[in-house]
Design an enzyme around this catalytic site. Structure first.
Site, mmCIF file in Angstrom:
data_model
loop_
_atom_site.group_PDB
_atom_site.id
_atom_site.type_symbol
_atom_site.label_atom_id
_atom_site.label_comp_id
_atom_site.label_asym_id
_atom_site.label_seq_id
_atom_site.Cartn_x
_atom_site.Cartn_y
_atom_site.Cartn_z
ATOM 1 N N ALA A 1 0.835 -1.204 0.000
ATOM 2 C CA ALA A 1 0.000 0.000 0.000
ATOM 3 C C ALA A 1 0.869 1.252 0.000
ATOM 4 O O ALA A 1 1.823 1.353 0.757
ATOM 5 C CB ALA A 1 -0.907 0.011 1.224
ATOM 6 N N ASP A 2 0.515 2.182 -0.877
ATOM 7 C CA ASP A 2 1.179 3.480 -0.838
ATOM 8 C C ASP A 2 0.271 4.441 -0.066
ATOM 9 O O ASP A 2 -0.758 4.045 0.481
ATOM 10 C CB ASP A 2 1.491 3.987 -2.244
ATOM 11 C CG ASP A 2 0.257 4.185 -3.108
ATOM 12 O OD1 ASP A 2 -0.877 4.243 -2.584
ATOM 13 O OD2 ASP A 2 0.416 4.288 -4.341
#
Length: 83
Positions: free
Chosen positions: A37-38
């Site tokens: 996840a960014d």
């Protein structure tokens, strides 16, 4: 709200949003390292969680969330007990 209930709901939402098996999610699961996840992914996920629990994640706390346990702790701390 108790940690077990919060964890279950968070794990279910992670399974739906990140296409990961719920059995693979634990309290040490890191959003960036383990789920890829960014910042945008995490922001979207937090919106989903707030749809479920209400507006319980302050902006300054959101910036400190790295693991599932971090998120569970913030939700438990900021969710009023229903009596």
């Amino acid at each position: 709200m108790d940690e077990k209930t919060v964890f279950y709901t968070v794990a279910q939402t992670l399974e739906d949003q990140f296409q990961v098996e719920k059995a693979e999610i634990n309290r040490e699961t890191n959003f960036q390292r383990d789920l890829g996840a960014d910042f945008v992914d995490l922001a979207h996920f937090i919106v989903e969680i707030e749809d479920e629990f209400g507006d319980v994640i302050p902006d300054d706390a959101a910036e400190q969330i790295d693991t599932v346990q971090d998120l569970v702790d913030v939700i438990v701390k900021n969710t009023p007990d229903k009596k």
